[in-house]
Motif scaffolding. Structure first.
Motif, PDB file in Angstrom:
ATOM      1  N   ALA A  43       0.834  -1.205   0.000  1.00 18.88           N
ATOM      2  CA  ALA A  43       0.000   0.000   0.000  1.00 18.88           C
ATOM      3  C   ALA A  43       0.867   1.252   0.000  1.00 18.88           C
ATOM      4  N   LEU A  44       1.970   1.225   0.744  1.00 17.46           N
ATOM      5  CA  LEU A  44       2.855   2.386   0.773  1.00 17.46           C
ATOM      6  C   LEU A  44       3.513   2.610  -0.587  1.00 17.46           C
ATOM      7  N   ILE A  45       3.900   1.554  -1.269  1.00 19.20           N
ATOM      8  CA  ILE A  45       4.492   1.681  -2.600  1.00 19.20           C
ATOM      9  C   ILE A  45       3.485   2.277  -3.578  1.00 19.20           C
ATOM     10  N   VAL A  46       2.239   1.841  -3.483  1.00 18.90           N
ATOM     11  CA  VAL A  46       1.199   2.403  -4.346  1.00 18.90           C
ATOM     12  C   VAL A  46       1.045   3.899  -4.084  1.00 18.90           C
ATOM     13  N   ASN A  47       1.034   4.283  -2.819  1.00 19.13           N
ATOM     14  CA  ASN A  47       0.872   5.693  -2.468  1.00 19.13           C
ATOM     15  C   ASN A  47       2.074   6.532  -2.894  1.00 19.13           C
ATOM     16  N   MET A  48       3.259   5.953  -2.814  1.00 21.82           N
ATOM     17  CA  MET A  48       4.455   6.663  -3.278  1.00 21.82           C
ATOM     18  C   MET A  48       4.329   7.020  -4.758  1.00 21.82           C
ATOM     19  N   LEU A  49       3.953   6.042  -5.540  1.00 16.52           N
ATOM     20  CA  LEU A  49       3.835   6.292  -6.974  1.00 16.52           C
ATOM     21  C   LEU A  49       2.736   7.304  -7.264  1.00 16.52           C
ATOM     22  N   GLU A  50       1.670   7.293  -6.468  1.00 19.56           N
ATOM     23  CA  GLU A  50       0.587   8.245  -6.698  1.00 19.56           C
ATOM     24  C   GLU A  50       1.047   9.673  -6.432  1.00 19.56           C
ATOM     25  N   LEU A  51       1.848   9.872  -5.397  1.00 17.88           N
ATOM     26  CA  LEU A  51       2.382  11.212  -5.142  1.00 17.88           C
ATOM     27  C   LEU A  51       3.292  11.664  -6.276  1.00 17.88           C
ATOM     28  N   ALA A  52       4.084  10.730  -6.816  1.00 18.25           N
ATOM     29  CA  ALA A  52       4.930  11.064  -7.959  1.00 18.25           C
ATOM     30  C   ALA A  52       4.084  11.458  -9.157  1.00 18.25           C
ATOM     31  N   ARG A  53       2.986  10.788  -9.352  1.00 17.47           N
ATOM     32  CA  ARG A  53       2.096  11.125 -10.461  1.00 17.47           C
ATOM     33  C   ARG A  53       1.464  12.501 -10.259  1.00 17.47           C
ATOM     34  N   ILE A  54       1.089  12.820  -9.034  1.00 15.04           N
ATOM     35  CA  ILE A  54       0.464  14.108  -8.753  1.00 15.04           C
ATOM     36  C   ILE A  54       1.399  15.252  -9.124  1.00 15.04           C
ATOM     37  N   THR A  55       2.621  15.192  -8.651  1.00 18.05           N
ATOM     38  CA  THR A  55       3.566  16.285  -8.904  1.00 18.05           C
ATOM     39  C   THR A  55       3.931  16.372 -10.380  1.00 18.05           C
ATOM     40  N   SER A  56       4.138  15.220 -11.015  1.00 16.56           N
ATOM     41  CA  SER A  56       4.546  15.256 -12.424  1.00 16.56           C
ATOM     42  C   SER A  56       3.433  15.813 -13.317  1.00 16.56           C
ATOM     43  N   PHE A  57       2.185  15.551 -12.981  1.00 11.98           N
ATOM     44  CA  PHE A  57       1.075  16.068 -13.781  1.00 11.98           C
ATOM     45  C   PHE A  57       0.790  17.538 -13.464  1.00 11.98           C
ATOM     46  N   TYR A  58       0.858  17.905 -12.215  1.00 12.12           N
ATOM     47  CA  TYR A  58       0.464  19.251 -11.809  1.00 12.12           C
ATOM     48  C   TYR A  58       1.394  20.297 -12.415  1.00 12.12           C
ATOM     49  N   TYR A  59       2.674  20.019 -12.480  1.00 13.23           N
ATOM     50  CA  TYR A  59       3.641  21.023 -12.922  1.00 13.23           C
ATOM     51  C   TYR A  59       3.996  20.906 -14.399  1.00 13.23           C
ATOM     52  N   ASN A  60       3.386  20.008 -15.112  1.00 11.18           N
ATOM     53  CA  ASN A  60       3.729  19.831 -16.513  1.00 11.18           C
ATOM     54  C   ASN A  60       2.881  20.760 -17.374  1.00 11.18           C
ATOM     55  N   VAL A  61       3.558  21.480 -18.272  1.00 10.71           N
ATOM     56  CA  VAL A  61       2.852  22.480 -19.087  1.00 10.71           C
ATOM     57  C   VAL A  61       1.902  21.837 -20.093  1.00 10.71           C
ATOM     58  N   ASP A  62       2.093  20.568 -20.402  1.00 14.62           N
ATOM     59  CA  ASP A  62       1.240  19.892 -21.356  1.00 14.62           C
ATOM     60  C   ASP A  62      -0.052  19.392 -20.729  1.00 14.62           C
ATOM     61  N   HIS A  63      -0.188  19.592 -19.437  1.00 14.42           N
ATOM     62  CA  HIS A  63      -1.406  19.141 -18.781  1.00 14.42           C
ATOM     63  C   HIS A  63      -2.598  19.950 -19.280  1.00 14.42           C
ATOM     64  N   PRO A  64      -3.741  19.315 -19.541  1.00  7.29           N
ATOM     65  CA  PRO A  64      -4.892  20.052 -20.100  1.00  7.29           C
ATOM     66  C   PRO A  64      -5.361  21.206 -19.221  1.00  7.29           C
ATOM     67  N   LYS A  65      -5.176  21.096 -17.931  1.00  8.83           N
ATOM     68  CA  LYS A  65      -5.659  22.129 -17.023  1.00  8.83           C
ATOM     69  C   LYS A  65      -4.523  23.025 -16.520  1.00  8.83           C
ATOM     70  N   TRP A  66      -3.481  23.095 -17.290  1.00  6.83           N
ATOM     71  CA  TRP A  66      -2.353  23.958 -16.900  1.00  6.83           C
ATOM     72  C   TRP A  66      -2.797  25.417 -16.917  1.00  6.83           C
ATOM     73  N   THR A  67      -2.429  26.117 -15.885  1.00  2.61           N
ATOM     74  CA  THR A  67      -2.687  27.555 -15.794  1.00  2.61           C
ATOM     75  C   THR A  67      -1.365  28.266 -15.578  1.00  2.61           C
ATOM     76  N   GLN A  68      -1.289  29.502 -16.075  1.00  2.00           N
ATOM     77  CA  GLN A  68      -0.035  30.230 -16.048  1.00  2.00           C
ATOM     78  C   GLN A  68       0.408  30.545 -14.611  1.00  2.00           C
ATOM     79  N   ASP A  69      -0.552  30.621 -13.690  1.00  2.00           N
ATOM     80  CA  ASP A  69      -0.143  30.947 -12.328  1.00  2.00           C
ATOM     81  C   ASP A  69       0.655  29.815 -11.682  1.00  2.00           C
ATOM     82  N   ARG A  70       0.649  28.643 -12.273  1.00  2.00           N
ATOM     83  CA  ARG A  70       1.450  27.555 -11.723  1.00  2.00           C
ATOM     84  C   ARG A  70       2.944  27.773 -11.951  1.00  2.00           C
TER      85      ARG A  70
END
Length: 843
Positions: A316-343
């Motif tokens: 369960a901890l390994i699954v959660n680790m990967l999920e946090l990695a996914r969150i950060t990689s998607f949130y800060y990526n400019v190619d994300h559909p919901k990217w906003t300039q304030d990020r």
């Protein structure tokens, strides 16, 4: 802006879960003066003085929360859960579970997870805390203070960042202080997890570390409050369908692999985000997420604890680790559909000291590395989980996919990582299962190739950042001790005694051990260390002993001669070959029983006895001479010379015992001489019977009473009865003595199958039934049998209908109870099969 307005603004923020109510209360004393707005330094100093709680070493964990808002905690948890979807689950813990109802008298040692000693003897001196207990207590107190200061700093900044506030310098200063407090809070979490996870043999300590880890992860994900990371997914489960709400999450290979490919793609894409806003905007602040070291500390605590379901918790901890990695990689990526300039103007977009953006470092730190997978596999090693081997295979498959996708972009993930292979091998339990045997050979081959290859010489330099996270024992600095992996394979093969090819495979493993030793001697940059001990040689000699191949006998002699030859050389010139033990000579002598040439076998055994006596480091042991007597009894079966050989060996042992007490004849020795008397075909019957009777009387004299069986065994009674049957000429006398010996054997609980058969053949059928009866034998007759056992008077262990016809016991409900047991057994199997099926569907 008046103080009242500011407090009202803070209350509004608290109502929206931006601030804790505690922060409002703590800031009221600060906001009561308008002069505090002029100087940010005096503002924060006064806040710390008026608001900081007094924390002592005896503060329990419940008080450390400082009025934690339950709804805010639920908000943190739901945010993190929403990122994972249906395959992502957190073990949520309500802050009320941290509370402690114990009195201060029960908290003298100040450990928040220590059990109260309510039933302790008041006159008994209490055990003092260890160093790690005191450290863990201090780190938990520091964490409480860091939480409080972070909340106060956040409250102060949010109030001054209102549109009505125009003092930019104060806001900038408070923003800086809030940022620093979040950094310090992350460090406090890390230290608290590190030292609570180090408290050994305490499941509550490990559980506390786990709760802190998930609390930290929830606090990090809650900072992304715009809801644009992922779509909110419904993960609520029907309580009627799942009795356990906190159901354990297992690693799902397809989803894990799909997710890691997406994360790597985001990391590989070129970051072209530029802040085009000329206005001065303070970056959004996030608490840094846990690092790989923090995860390793918790996983290591799982692996060394005795907690139940620790393998599932690690998954369960390994699954959660990967999920946090996914969150950060998607949130800060400019190619994300919901990217906003304030990020662009975000704390995660800043660069660290190495010029790498922080969100990239966060992502890499949260991707499970080889150490994490190795520790998760270690949690399953020795587990009673009925699918532990399948879970280990799955973790290996996922790790292989990660190593192919992440290396070298994400550090710490290696193809055929030695620690992953090491613990995978250590987790094997039964080579009679073909899949386990094949995997054991495959994993050992990969491990051997990795540690002997010069291309991997820099592996330990890359892994040297955290010395206390080693997964295998390290006998030397910067070396991986792989001894246990090779020895485990040999030990599991040794259990396949008599199986074709087991001895050959074990010999290959032993030669691989010497191959590692040769690489270590030749190459200075070797990453492995190995200690070839005598138990590896003895296990192989045991396989040669049980083999029926004459070629294996030759290999056994060659192996023991190699060990003897090593004793004549200095330690540095032995090339890893250990010195022989008494067990080494015992197995080598017994292996000679597979030679058809009896004379050659006895001569070779005499040489081995002489070799053993010449070993200065080895005390002469009776087990070697007992093995010699066993060999003589087998190779000289039916020969008259067997009698003289046994007496000669016994006389020599009696003389030798005057100087070497370890060579004194034992009860087994006397029993083996009696066996030789029964097997030797002699014409001097009276002399042989007198010798056997004398030795048997010596064994009887060692017993405490008529019912004890300390020195006597069922084999001893059998061979004594056989001596009587062979060497007593008078039929009546022979029958009487056999009946007396049989009666004594039954009284001592030594009625074996061989004794029962010999007695049946020696008396008439009528006398046999009158003595033994019909049906089941008394349990006291067979209580101390070590050889083949008979449970019924016909010499069998059971059969159809025998339980129903056992004399002296009621059988009225036997058939009914037996049918009930059979139906329960079938229902249990069906339930297990259905549970396994639905679990695979769910994953």
């Amino acid at each position: 802006m008046s103080a009242t307005s500011k407090i009202a603004a803070m209350a509004s923020l608290a109502a929206r879960h931006v601030l804790k109510p505690q922060s409002v209360r703590c800031a009221q004393s600060v906001m009561c003066r308008e002069s505090c707005l002029a100087s940010s330094s005096s503002l924060m100093a006064h806040t710390a003085q008026q608001s900081r709680p007094m924390v002592t070493s005896s503060t329990h964990f419940g008080s450390l929360q400082g009025g934690y808002d339950t709804s805010l905690h639920a908000s943190y948890t739901s945010k993190l859960q929403s990122f994972g979807g249906s395959w992502f689950h957190l073990s949520t813990v309500s802050p009320s579970e941290y509370t402690d109802s114990r009195t201060p008298d029960d908290l003298d040692e100040g450990i928040p997870f220590r059990r109260s000693n309510t039933n302790a003897d008041p006159n008994k001196q209490l055990k003092k805390s260890t160093l790690f207990d005191d450290r863990a207590d201090a780190k938990l107190a520091a964490l409480s203070t860091a939480k409080h200061e972070a909340d106060v700093a956040k409250a102060a900044f949010l109030v001054h960042s209102q549109p009505e506030q125009s003092d930019a310098s104060v806001s900038e200063e408070l923003h800086f202080r809030w940022n620093q407090s979040e950094q310090q809070l992350a460090h406090a979490y890390s230290q608290a997890i590190k030292y609570t996870s180090r408290v050994l043999n305490n499941q509550e300590a490990t559980a506390t570390a786990e709760k802190l880890m998930y609390e930290w992860m929830a606090r990090f994900t809650d900072s992304f409050d715009d809801g644009s990371i992922t779509k909110k997914r419904n993960i609520q489960r029907n309580a009627d369908e799942f009795s356990d709400v906190q159901d354990t999450v297992y690693v799902n290979k397809k989803r894990m692999v799909r997710t890691i490919h997406k994360v790597v793609a985001k990391l590989s894409s070129e970051d072209s985000s530029i802040n085009e806003d000329d206005t001065l905007n303070l970056p959004t602040i996030h608490i840094p997420p846990p690092s790989s070291k923090d995860y390793i500390n918790l996983l290591r605590a799982y692996s060394i604890s005795k907690a139940r379901r620790k393998g599932q918790q690690s998954e369960a901890l390994i699954v959660n680790m990967l999920e946090l990695a996914r969150i950060t990689s998607f949130y800060y990526n400019v190619d994300h559909p919901k990217w906003t300039q304030d990020r662009v103007n975000d704390f995660g977009m800043e660069c660290d000291n190495n010029g790498v953006k922080k969100w990239i470092s966060w992502t890499k730190e949260n991707v499970p590395n080889s150490k994490a997978f190795a520790l998760a596999i270690k949690c399953y090693a020795g587990s009673t989980h009925n699918e532990s081997f399948e879970r280990i295979l799955l973790l290996n498959h996922v790790h292989n996919e990660f190593s192919q996708s992440c290396h070298p972009l994400i550090p710490g993930i290696y193809n055929d990582d030695p620690y992953v292979l090491f613990h995978s091998i250590k987790s094997l339990r039964n080579f009679q299962v073909e899949d386990e045997r094949n995997k054991g050979e495959e994993w050992l081959r990969k491990l051997h190739r990795f540690v002997t290859s010069g291309e991997n010489a820099g592996y330990l330099q890359e892994e040297a950042s955290e010395s206390d996270t080693a997964h295998a024992s390290t006998a030397e600095p910067n070396k991986i001790d792989v001894t246990a992996a090779y020895t485990t394979n040999i030990r599991l093969l040794a259990r396949l005694r008599g199986v074709k090819g087991a001895a050959t495979d074990a010999r290959k493993v032993l030669e691989r051990m010497h191959g590692v030793y040769d690489v270590i001697e030749k190459e200075e940059g070797s990453i492995a260390s190995i200690d070839i001990r005598e138990n590896a040689y003895n296990l192989l000699l045991g396989l040669y002993r049980d083999s029926k191949s004459v070629e294996d006998v030759r290999r056994a002699i060659e192996l023991i001669e190699r060990m003897v030859d090593a004793g004549t050389k200095p330690a540095k010139d032995r090339k890893g070959v250990p010195l022989p033990t008494d067990q080494s000579f015992e197995y080598a002598i017994l292996a000679l029983a597979n030679i058809s040439d009896a004379e050659a076998a006895i001569q070779e055994a005499d040489k081995l006895i002489q070799m053993m006596e010449e070993q200065e480091h080895l005390e002469r042991s009776i087990v070697v001479y007992n093995a010699y007597l066993k060999l003589c009894a087998k190779q000289m079966f039916g020969k008259a010379e067997l009698y003289e050989k046994a007496l000669e060996t016994l006389g020599r042992l009696k003389e030798m015992s005057k100087q070497h007490t370890a060579a004194s004849p034992s009860s087994e020795t006397l029993s083996l001489v009696i066996k030789s008397c029964s097997l030797a075909e002699r014409t001097d019957h009276e002399s042989v019977l007198a010798t056997a009777s004398n030795l048997f009387d010596q064994l009887v004299a060692k017993e405490a009473d008529e019912k004890s069986a300390e020195a006597l065994t069922d084999g001893c009674y059998y061979h004594m009865m056989r001596c009587v049957n062979t060497h007593v000429i008078d039929e009546v006398e022979r029958k009487d003595k056999i009946e007396d010996l049989f009666s004594e054997a039954c009284q001592r609980g030594l009625c074996s199958n061989s004794i029962l058969t010999l007695f049946r053949n020696a008396v008439s059928e009528e006398d046999y039934i009158l003595t033994v009866g019909k049906g089941r034998l008394a349990d006291s007759w067979v209580a101390n049998v070590t050889g083949p056992k008979a449970l019924y008077t016909d010499g069998s262990k059971g059969g159809a209908g025998k339980n129903a016809r056992r004399h002296g016991k009621s059988t009225s409900d036997w058939a009914k109870n037996q049918k009930l047991k059979d139906s329960q057994r079938v229902a249990s199997k069906e339930a297990k099969r259905a549970k396994k099926f639905f679990k695979k569907i769910k994953n």
